[in-house]
Design a protein around this motif. Sequence first.
Motif, PDB file in Angstrom:
ATOM      1  N   GLU A 234      -1.182  70.032  21.949  1.00  0.00           N
ATOM      2  CA  GLU A 234      -1.423  71.169  22.856  1.00  0.00           C
ATOM      3  C   GLU A 234      -2.240  72.252  22.162  1.00  0.00           C
ATOM      4  O   GLU A 234      -3.114  72.874  22.781  1.00  0.00           O
ATOM      5  N   HIS A 237      -5.797  71.409  22.493  1.00  0.00           N
ATOM      6  CA  HIS A 237      -6.375  71.807  23.788  1.00  0.00           C
ATOM      7  C   HIS A 237      -6.709  73.293  23.776  1.00  0.00           C
ATOM      8  O   HIS A 237      -7.733  73.722  24.311  1.00  0.00           O
ATOM      9  N   GLU A 287      -8.741  64.740  25.881  1.00  0.00           N
ATOM     10  CA  GLU A 287      -7.496  64.185  25.329  1.00  0.00           C
ATOM     11  C   GLU A 287      -7.737  63.601  23.938  1.00  0.00           C
ATOM     12  O   GLU A 287      -6.942  63.805  23.019  1.00  0.00           O
TER      13      GLU A 287
END
Length: 349
Positions: A234, A237, A287
Amino acid sequence: MSERSLSMGAIEGQWHDGRSSRARAVRLDRAGDALRIVDAADGSQAFWPLAEVVPSARLGATPRVLRRAGHGQIECADAPELAQWFPSPPSRIEALADWLERRRTAILVAALGAGLLVFAFLRIGVPWAAAEIAARLPEAVEDEVSRQTAAVLERAGYLRASGLPQARQDALRARFAALVAGQPRHQRMRLHFVGARGLGANAFVLPDGRIYVTDALVRLAGDDDEVLAVLAHEAGHHVHRHGMRQAIESSSVLLIAGLAFGDVSGSSVAVALPSVLLSRGYSRGHEREADAYAMALLRARGLPPQAFARIMRRLSERAPASDAGPLGYLSTHPPTPERIEAAERAARE
Ligand SMILES: [Zn+2]
């Protein structure tokens, strides 16, 4: 000699003289200001003054017809000589039709090229522009989009209070802070533990850096290293601003479509950002980038990269895709076999 030069430069045709029902095979060439017509069978010659000959328009590969009043017509294949003998095209429209016809390939190539340009623009130009825009956005925009997105999730009942003991939450927060210390944009990252019924074992980050972790994910993990592995993903990201980039990309495609169809409203796109953010998942490229970031970060901190592969495998076995419902943003994390294999391969290296 004369026979040979005549046949070499000659155009073959069929002469319908209008009197006989049979066409005569002839060869055509030019003799001064006249069209010389040589009968292929007996070699007899006729001469038509070029000024009296009316040629049909040139239309692609269709045969040409040369007419002379009172003498019938001669049908022949088109040849460059005809353009020299009869220089002016009969009309502009016919000339244009001919031009288009003969450039059909060029026009098709141009149309295909234009299509490829649009495709390349959407596939390369828009993501590039989205990344550039996202990198320059004031943090206030990230904050506002995240606030609105969180409000949507709140209303949907996804952000209930966590049932994890405070000590466990504190311990994970401390380890997470150590994990991302010194990373780009790490000051923006904050952990939120949520009960989140309906989201299953899940974690996601909003553009302002708040990372939500569901209790189910913490319980699913074999140990805290596995939780940290997901959090590292995360963080990836967040560092790469994937959320805003994805939202801007989708919005620009909407905006471009809007421009194309006459519905131009930049403000409606801005208002739509939170729902775009929620409805669109990350691209595979994002991803992969977040996975690579996570693996590198775990290694840099001396954490076992295998933890990432293990939690990915657990998540895929739990098939949380069905848990996230219509919110694509929250359902993209179920690892694909390809991602699990990549993680396991990387963990062995
Ligand atoms: Zn992800």
